[in-house]
Design an enzyme around this catalytic site. Sequence first.
Site, PDB file in Angstrom:
ATOM      1  N   ASP A 127      14.343  87.185  35.414  1.00 17.38           N
ATOM      2  CA  ASP A 127      14.608  87.493  34.004  1.00 17.38           C
ATOM      3  C   ASP A 127      14.869  86.247  33.165  1.00 17.38           C
ATOM      4  O   ASP A 127      14.975  86.338  31.948  1.00 17.38           O
ATOM      5  CB  ASP A 127      15.811  88.431  33.891  1.00 17.38           C
ATOM      6  CG  ASP A 127      15.508  89.820  34.411  1.00 17.38           C
ATOM      7  OD1 ASP A 127      14.319  90.167  34.482  1.00 17.38           O
ATOM      8  OD2 ASP A 127      16.448  90.544  34.754  1.00 17.38           O
ATOM      9  N   ARG A 162      -4.707 105.043  20.250  1.00 15.97           N
ATOM     10  CA  ARG A 162      -3.368 105.396  20.693  1.00 15.97           C
ATOM     11  C   ARG A 162      -2.401 104.256  20.493  1.00 15.97           C
ATOM     12  O   ARG A 162      -2.788 103.098  20.533  1.00 15.97           O
ATOM     13  CB  ARG A 162      -3.374 105.675  22.204  1.00 15.97           C
ATOM     14  CG  ARG A 162      -3.854 107.019  22.581  1.00 15.97           C
ATOM     15  CD  ARG A 162      -3.797 107.147  24.092  1.00 15.97           C
ATOM     16  NE  ARG A 162      -4.371 108.440  24.457  1.00 15.97           N
ATOM     17  CZ  ARG A 162      -4.709 108.786  25.676  1.00 15.97           C
ATOM     18  NH1 ARG A 162      -4.553 107.931  26.672  1.00 15.97           N
ATOM     19  NH2 ARG A 162      -5.207 109.962  25.926  1.00 15.97           N
ATOM     20  N   ARG A 171      16.817  93.766  31.880  1.00 11.28           N
ATOM     21  CA  ARG A 171      17.887  94.713  31.636  1.00 11.28           C
ATOM     22  C   ARG A 171      18.883  94.174  30.619  1.00 11.28           C
ATOM     23  O   ARG A 171      19.351  94.894  29.748  1.00 11.28           O
ATOM     24  CB  ARG A 171      18.590  95.028  32.967  1.00 11.28           C
ATOM     25  CG  ARG A 171      18.633  96.505  33.286  1.00 11.28           C
ATOM     26  CD  ARG A 171      18.775  96.767  34.772  1.00 11.28           C
ATOM     27  NE  ARG A 171      17.556  97.391  35.246  1.00 11.28           N
ATOM     28  CZ  ARG A 171      17.442  98.704  35.430  1.00 11.28           C
ATOM     29  NH1 ARG A 171      18.449  99.523  35.238  1.00 11.28           N
ATOM     30  NH2 ARG A 171      16.291  99.221  35.834  1.00 11.28           N
ATOM     31  N   GLU A 221      13.160  96.733  29.427  1.00 11.10           N
ATOM     32  CA  GLU A 221      13.760  97.970  29.934  1.00 11.10           C
ATOM     33  C   GLU A 221      15.192  98.168  29.440  1.00 11.10           C
ATOM     34  O   GLU A 221      15.670  99.290  29.364  1.00 11.10           O
ATOM     35  CB  GLU A 221      13.714  98.016  31.457  1.00 11.10           C
ATOM     36  CG  GLU A 221      14.408  96.843  32.115  1.00 11.10           C
ATOM     37  CD  GLU A 221      14.223  96.781  33.631  1.00 11.10           C
ATOM     38  OE1 GLU A 221      13.912  97.796  34.258  1.00 11.10           O
ATOM     39  OE2 GLU A 221      14.414  95.679  34.188  1.00 11.10           O
TER      40      GLU A 221
END
Lengths: 341, 341, 341, 341
Positions: A127, A162, A171, A221
């Site tokens: 991350d 779309r 996170r 996320e």
Amino acid sequence: MRIGVLTGGGDCPGLNAVIRAVVRKGIEVHGWEVLGFRNGWLGPLEGLAKPIGLDDVEDILARGGTILGSSRTNPYKEENGPARIKAVLAEHGVDALVAIGGEDTLGVARRLTDEGVNVVGVPKTIDNDLAATDYTFGFDTAVHIATEAIDRLRTTAESHHRALVVEVMGRHAGWIALHSGLAGGANVILVPEKPFDVRRVVELVQRRFERQYAPIIVVAEGAMPADGAEVLQTGEKDAFGHVRLGGVGTWLADEIAHRTGKESRAVVLGHVQRGGTPTAYDRVLATRFGLHAVDAVHEGDFGVMVALRGTDIVRVKLAEATAELKTVPLARYAEAEVFFG
Amino acid sequence: MRIGVLTGGGDCPGLNAVIRAVVRKGIEVHGWEVLGFRNGWLGPLEGLAKPIGLDDVEDILARGGTILGSSRTNPYKEENGPARIKAVLAEHGVDALVAIGGEDTLGVARRLTDEGVNVVGVPKTIDNDLAATDYTFGFDTAVHIATEAIDRLRTTAESHHRALVVEVMGRHAGWIALHSGLAGGANVILVPEKPFDVRRVVELVQRRFERQYAPIIVVAEGAMPADGAEVLQTGEKDAFGHVRLGGVGTWLADEIAHRTGKESRAVVLGHVQRGGTPTAYDRVLATRFGLHAVDAVHEGDFGVMVALRGTDIVRVKLAEATAELKTVPLARYAEAEVFFG
Amino acid sequence: MRIGVLTGGGDCPGLNAVIRAVVRKGIEVHGWEVLGFRNGWLGPLEGLAKPIGLDDVEDILARGGTILGSSRTNPYKEENGPARIKAVLAEHGVDALVAIGGEDTLGVARRLTDEGVNVVGVPKTIDNDLAATDYTFGFDTAVHIATEAIDRLRTTAESHHRALVVEVMGRHAGWIALHSGLAGGANVILVPEKPFDVRRVVELVQRRFERQYAPIIVVAEGAMPADGAEVLQTGEKDAFGHVRLGGVGTWLADEIAHRTGKESRAVVLGHVQRGGTPTAYDRVLATRFGLHAVDAVHEGDFGVMVALRGTDIVRVKLAEATAELKTVPLARYAEAEVFFG
Amino acid sequence: MRIGVLTGGGDCPGLNAVIRAVVRKGIEVHGWEVLGFRNGWLGPLEGLAKPIGLDDVEDILARGGTILGSSRTNPYKEENGPARIKAVLAEHGVDALVAIGGEDTLGVARRLTDEGVNVVGVPKTIDNDLAATDYTFGFDTAVHIATEAIDRLRTTAESHHRALVVEVMGRHAGWIALHSGLAGGANVILVPEKPFDVRRVVELVQRRFERQYAPIIVVAEGAMPADGAEVLQTGEKDAFGHVRLGGVGTWLADEIAHRTGKESRAVVLGHVQRGGTPTAYDRVLATRFGLHAVDAVHEGDFGVMVALRGTDIVRVKLAEATAELKTVPLARYAEAEVFFG
């Protein structure tokens, strides 16, 4: 002299490159023996170790995973954990340890240092959320993979008229979302550092459709709506005990569909981002980390972690290194907004 | 306000990403008009210009080359060059220029600045040899491509029991050789910064064969034997007027074959290294360069070049920026020697 | 002579390669004019057309999507659809149409043929489930992408000691699952053609764990448990009106977790499989389809579709071509079982 | 029952996939023992063998090279070669051999068959020039790599206003040139099957420049000028004893430069084309070849080679299989000319 090496925590491209560098420099330059401990801290806890030689690392540079195995074992949660580790190290004649891992692994390294174990840490977080270092290996690979996916999704979004919401890792920090979103030309990027207003997202999506393009939204996320709506995260269990695939990404795709009347789909990249062969960038960074960890051991400079600053590898105290999370500064995020809509 | 943008010099992945960022931020944030000048300095010299809008840059981020075309035209070698450029800029109402290019392009930018033209530079050198910035875009892509090639060559070298010499770009600086050599696990890396002893190279090659592996030697095109042997470079014309393919790489492959009796072949990656889609890393860096160039224009801070320092984009005076070549420090090169043989 | 070309249905890498081949051969060899109709059958229905020249197709071979746009419009569901199409074709002086698309698009082509419109079909199904042709373009790209993902997931599965279930495309035929599963070394492959016994899957997963490896299960989205358990498919709406991400894949990951006590996660590749640049294989196949479609037009052989048989491009009647679904023969599936567990 | 397996000849992506399939099916389905012979026919000649189990092939599917090593040893050129092989096979209790290799390896297989050795062949030629099979593994990978290179070279050619000549593999057959040239959108493709008129090539190059694009010429290393000019091939030694890098490619680049006055450069892809990880297509084909070779052994059907026909794997007599070279039919080549210029 004999040193040990171990890898802890989740998969991260570049682990083997670090191991290889430690082994090559330890043996070729210093004439040390190198012992590989299996499965993170479980290895020194239970004496799972075997020597690693030059041939063992000959072919691992480009390979994902770790030849040493990994685990999330925390010796401080095991009975007499630290004492057992010291006994094992003494028994195997290990003078110093190179511990490669994330917050948890390095946290243990720090505490063991305080108890007199000679440890040098190598940071690992896909991350990229460690304040002490400009970049960590694995991050560039994750961004590369996410960007390739966004590249491919663009034509699909256009062809199907779309909105596509791409949920990427992150996170607590939005670095993967920010970088892959910039690199993939995302039309909205959402990060945990800045709760988002779903109406604003919908406006940008609609603007995009009005310009006759299909929108791609990249969402970390851990990004969350500002209004406090409860959103289940990927990997959490829902009311039925099912592991959730797609958290904020699927939630947002639904919201967009309901609010715009346009079709909208989520794509959750998931584990694909953290495995497999590392990019050249990550191989070089991981290799340099390994080389410099050996230098620290050689100089008896323990309780430190190697880190990247600019183009230099430096050392920082483990105590400081693991103290602070590096999140995306709002100014960096604001830069990216130029490309929204 | 109206700004112009141009790209000069050779191909380099990321040029379009810079242009896109300049256009997006110029239009969306500042409401400027953006004029694209064609073919480097030839554009402002001859008035080859047309407006670029958002739609023109919609689909270019991932594409190699430059939508503006390029050239090596130097207005200071053209009659009344600088005066003509000023006239063209005045005629088109261009208040400031963003010039993207290498040493030559930025050298012109610097001189025009001295003559009162408002220029902000964006550095472009695939060789990464500019002292003022940690990295330049295009470099990561070149390293990525060279590393992929080395990965593939490894099994071939082993299967054919051959030494393979891979010649990569780098006439004056060995960054591409160093990074791709480290990332590809090369058994010898040779750079222009350190003339090589061919006997030492042969020793390493032989050691490698003795270990039952096949050696891969990565050599920058500008690397040279220490004994002063004359080696024709890739792209130079030989005695017969033929453009040479493979300079030091083919020379070295021959030397290795003669001195070891083993088969040895050269692979010259050539132009493949500098074209096509940029890596995610380069797209992000190029994008950030473009955004910050617009900031400089907005603030009226001319005669500067954007540069990367750590994770920050900073500005440096063009005069300083182009003064110094960034070569591989010998200490960095020595680090890599751990992996030789 | 003037011909029209259109693309219908979902995104599929290779569409632009067909268009390019039709345009090049039509213009360069036969001297025709080529008219591009926008958005599938909507184009000829509403007269959305413009000429395509050599320059328009110069740079599209490697690009995903379709420069003509697409739609799922069925003129037989529009008032006077076929008549309007005939009128538009007459008005634009279009002598023949090349229609590139899947079952629906080619079904329209077949019916229009019966009504006297000159149509040649080019098959497009990413699922490779058309009996009349050995392969369709787009399939190799989808398999390539899924295989790359499986390659990456392997190290992650090992490092995390997890079972990973990879859900790939294939609602009615398991070709993508079979080929990517074989190419990626999957430990279980599940296809719609053979309902699976979840206990058998769990046995294989456990065997894999006992061998000290982590299992990867590749499952086509249309695969179903043999006991008739109801499984929501990806893209369907659940009881709460949410579009489902992950059908049989997430269901199976849950089952494996519950029955083995091991961690288990699903990865749903989704739209990533059908967009972006085509593989070399697909570019060649799509190009050859386009060239041969022009041959059929040139010979006045209408109501046919081009198809691959071995290494030859042949023609089959549209009526036959769209009649039969090509599913994975059980014997082909049985071959793959050698690699299970 | 005990079978042996060996790999002969040059590197070719997919060799390990064949070995893995042979081992898995031999052990898991038939309960055989599998013996790996080292270094092609040298292995059975000198008794270099060791058992291969499931774990040995667990991780090799995606890896280039061959875990068995290779050589070009021909037992018919060794004293008592065939007799020694028979003795070694008897000594090790080997009932049958699976021999994976090209013309030479399979030629030995055929002769040994005549002398009563039980052999099943698996064809391996990266050039795809074997008449008995539609495709051989390794070819798709080579085409994929060459196509990626051409994709990258396109922007470089444009930016530098240069003609680029890309020399690819193919001494006797132009399949790699044809397929990569089609897939990469080459502006001229030259193959050994059709001697080329250099004036015609120059015309096409000039036409291309006139259209304001830069030409890319893909040339098989075995392509030759029609006027009989002598061109040294890549890998041959020149008058000075130097191994030549670039044969017809560099020659042609020079000719183009001299005749057009434009800059022109050669790129010789070389060994990069034949190493490294195989494409998904090649992994599937190689795997199926291995599985079917085991079937042939199981059925006692020796003296045959597995081959691809359409989507089926069939068997052909080794005697026939190695008789005929499969060259590019002139009609296939003519198809590609549509894209020239």
